[in-house]
Motif scaffolding. Structure first.
Motif, PDB file in Angstrom:
ATOM      1  N   THR A 128      -7.458   3.060  39.337  1.00 43.33           N
ATOM      2  CA  THR A 128      -6.408   2.601  40.241  1.00 43.33           C
ATOM      3  C   THR A 128      -6.435   3.398  41.534  1.00 43.33           C
ATOM      4  O   THR A 128      -6.812   4.571  41.551  1.00 43.33           O
ATOM      5  N   ASP A 130      -3.576   3.855  44.870  1.00 43.93           N
ATOM      6  CA  ASP A 130      -2.259   3.533  45.407  1.00 43.93           C
ATOM      7  C   ASP A 130      -2.373   3.420  46.916  1.00 43.93           C
ATOM      8  O   ASP A 130      -2.716   4.402  47.592  1.00 43.93           O
ATOM      9  N   GLU A 134       3.526  -1.936  51.418  1.00 39.62           N
ATOM     10  CA  GLU A 134       4.527  -2.481  50.495  1.00 39.62           C
ATOM     11  C   GLU A 134       4.095  -3.800  49.877  1.00 39.62           C
ATOM     12  O   GLU A 134       4.550  -4.157  48.791  1.00 39.62           O
ATOM     13  N   GLU A 216      -0.035  -3.922  41.259  1.00 39.10           N
ATOM     14  CA  GLU A 216       1.270  -3.566  40.696  1.00 39.10           C
ATOM     15  C   GLU A 216       2.113  -2.977  41.833  1.00 39.10           C
ATOM     16  O   GLU A 216       1.749  -1.962  42.420  1.00 39.10           O
ATOM     17  N   LYS A 217       3.207  -3.638  42.143  1.00 40.39           N
ATOM     18  CA  LYS A 217       4.062  -3.160  43.219  1.00 40.39           C
ATOM     19  C   LYS A 217       4.894  -1.976  42.761  1.00 40.39           C
ATOM     20  O   LYS A 217       5.495  -2.003  41.693  1.00 40.39           O
ATOM     21  N   GLN A 218       4.917  -0.932  43.585  1.00 38.34           N
ATOM     22  CA  GLN A 218       5.717   0.245  43.317  1.00 38.34           C
ATOM     23  C   GLN A 218       6.568   0.534  44.548  1.00 38.34           C
ATOM     24  O   GLN A 218       6.553  -0.236  45.501  1.00 38.34           O
ATOM     25  N   LYS A 219       7.320   1.632  44.522  1.00 43.31           N
ATOM     26  CA  LYS A 219       8.169   1.958  45.656  1.00 43.31           C
ATOM     27  C   LYS A 219       7.334   2.195  46.913  1.00 43.31           C
ATOM     28  O   LYS A 219       6.596   3.174  47.005  1.00 43.31           O
ATOM     29  N   ARG A 220       7.439   1.292  47.850  1.00 38.35           N
ATOM     30  CA  ARG A 220       6.782   1.399  49.155  1.00 38.35           C
ATOM     31  C   ARG A 220       5.266   1.574  49.079  1.00 38.35           C
ATOM     32  O   ARG A 220       4.643   2.125  49.988  1.00 38.35           O
ATOM     33  N   LYS A 221       4.663   1.135  47.981  1.00 39.91           N
ATOM     34  CA  LYS A 221       3.200   1.162  47.875  1.00 39.91           C
ATOM     35  C   LYS A 221       2.752   0.120  46.858  1.00 39.91           C
ATOM     36  O   LYS A 221       3.558  -0.422  46.094  1.00 39.91           O
ATOM     37  N   VAL A 222       1.459  -0.150  46.862  1.00 35.39           N
ATOM     38  CA  VAL A 222       0.877  -1.114  45.925  1.00 35.39           C
ATOM     39  C   VAL A 222      -0.242  -0.426  45.167  1.00 35.39           C
ATOM     40  O   VAL A 222      -1.125   0.200  45.768  1.00 35.39           O
ATOM     41  N   ARG A 223      -0.204  -0.529  43.856  1.00 34.93           N
ATOM     42  CA  ARG A 223      -1.262   0.033  43.004  1.00 34.93           C
ATOM     43  C   ARG A 223      -2.285  -1.059  42.700  1.00 34.93           C
ATOM     44  O   ARG A 223      -1.940  -2.130  42.201  1.00 34.93           O
ATOM     45  N   HIS A 225      -5.558  -2.157  40.586  1.00 31.61           N
ATOM     46  CA  HIS A 225      -6.344  -1.881  39.389  1.00 31.61           C
ATOM     47  C   HIS A 225      -7.735  -2.506  39.574  1.00 31.61           C
ATOM     48  O   HIS A 225      -7.839  -3.688  39.914  1.00 31.61           O
TER      49      HIS A 225
END
Length: 395
Positions: A128, A130, A134, A216-223, A225
């Motif tokens: 992954t 990061d 967003e 995978e959307k996370q807080k103010r970032k995109v992970r 895979h």
């Protein structure tokens, strides 16, 4: 010096000889060895450690502690002089492919969209990154993947170079470096310049390919895979096996699986609605039966291992059918008691009084309003005993 370590001199080394500097046990009682020099890569920079053997004994972990590389072994090494180390080449090369693939994919996102990578994780099955963004569109993922694979297909050199801090101005680095001495650059000419301490193949072609699997959307970032090299075939084999088994279970061709799953889901939704309607009918019938059997304004019963939601709904149904009754129910399990109390609109007594008595008796927690309360706690008595205490409050 770092650059003298064998895995930096030649990332393709699979065996080597060295001399033992120290053998000891860590705080957990595991034996570890420190060598004069080593080809075993220690965990660092997002890349896991190498494994292999040392004089035939399994190397379980490799880590750098206070500037020394500790090789944790499966058992004590019965040697004091020269040893032979053998690297698990399959694991080493896999890590080389994944790490270099990450460099290429990260550079592709920067090149195309200015999206920078905040962190990288090389997992056992997936990798992954990061990204400091967003949202990512499908078209952006496809474009980055295509550019990354184009770089791989060109089979350009992957160079490593040791430089000083004063020499850094000569290179367009992708990100600021965290070290100021013994700086190692990994370079894909005219595409990516990055400080890195990992192991890499000699050319991009040896990465074989990159496949983005999901985001995978996370807080103010995109992970993101992804997998590289041999892991692409592993993922393809795994997904093909799942697809073939799904096709067999649905008695449908692979091309028509989507339609078959859609039909199956719709059938399931219809069945769920029918079951819910049947459940409601049964609860209504049960509520009427309990009202008929009741010889006083109290409708009460003890249930064993019963769904609490059904019991709550049953109590509400009863007081809606007759506004001059109180419904008291207890649910008993092996080590827990739960209760429900509800009253019709013509009843003046608050059910909070029932809740207070019940919760005190079972060391429980609960809540509600004057018309309806519920709670649960320890099985300090039988369900029947708790029910009787509740009934005493309203009689």
């Amino acid at each position: 010096m770092l650059q003298d370590r064998l895995y930096y001199k030649d990332a393709y080394v699979t065996s080597f000889t060295s001399r033992i500097v120290k053998q000891s046990q860590d705080s957990d009682g595991n034996w570890y060895v420190i060598l004069e020099n080593t080809a075993f890569y220690p965990t660092g920079g997002g890349q896991p450690h190498d494994t292999g053997t040392m004089n035939g004994i399994e190397v379980l972990n490799v880590e750098e502690v206070d500037g020394e590389i500790r090789h944790t072994l499966a058992e004590k090494l019965n040697a004091s002089g020269e040893i032979k180390g053998v690297i698990n080449w399959g694991r080493r090369f896999d890590h080389m492919q994944q790490h270099s693939g990450q460099h290429i994919l990260t550079a592709a996102f920067v090149e195309l969209f200015g999206f920078h990578t905040e962190s990288f994780h090389l997992g056992k099955e997936l990798c992954t990154i990061d990204l400091s963004v967003e949202n990512l569109k499908d078209q952006q993922l496809e474009a980055a993947e295509k550019l990354a694979n184009d770089i791989i297909l060109k089979n350009v050199p992957i160079e490593t170079k040791w430089v000083t801090e004063d020499e850094l101005d000569q290179y367009s680095l992708r990100k600021e470096l965290a070290v100021t001495d013994e700086i190692r650059l990994v370079i894909i000419p005219e595409f990516d310049y990055n400080g890195c301490g990992g192991t890499h193949p000699n050319t991009t072609g040896q990465v074989s390919g990159i496949k983005i699997l999901s985001i995978e959307k996370q807080k103010r970032k995109v992970r993101v895979h992804f997998v590289c090299g041999g892991r692409i075939l592993q993922q393809l084999h795994r997904k093909n096996t799942i697809l073939a088994e799904t096709s067999r279970q649905l008695s449908a061709s692979e091309d028509s699986i989507n339609n078959s799953v859609a039909k199956l889901l719709e059938t399931n939704r219809v069945l769920e609605r029918s079951l819910e309607e049947a459940r409601e009918s049964l609860l209504t019938y049960e509520a009427k039966e309990l009202l008929l059997k009741s010889e006083s304004p109290l409708v009460k019963d003890v249930f064993y291992e019963r769904n609490m939601q059904d019991v709550q709904k049953l109590a509400r149904l009863i007081v809606s059918m007759d506004d001059e009754v109180i419904a008291l129910f207890v649910v008993e399990t092996e080590n827990r008691l739960q209760f429900v109390a509800a009253k019709g609109t013509a009843i003046g007594t608050s059910m909070k009084k029932v809740s207070e008595v019940a919760l005190l008796a079972i060391n429980g927690k609960g809540g509600g309003k004057d018309e309806f309360v519920q709670g649960g706690g320890e099985r300090t008595m039988t369900g029947k005993e708790l029910l009787n205490r509740m009934a005493e409050c309203v009689q």
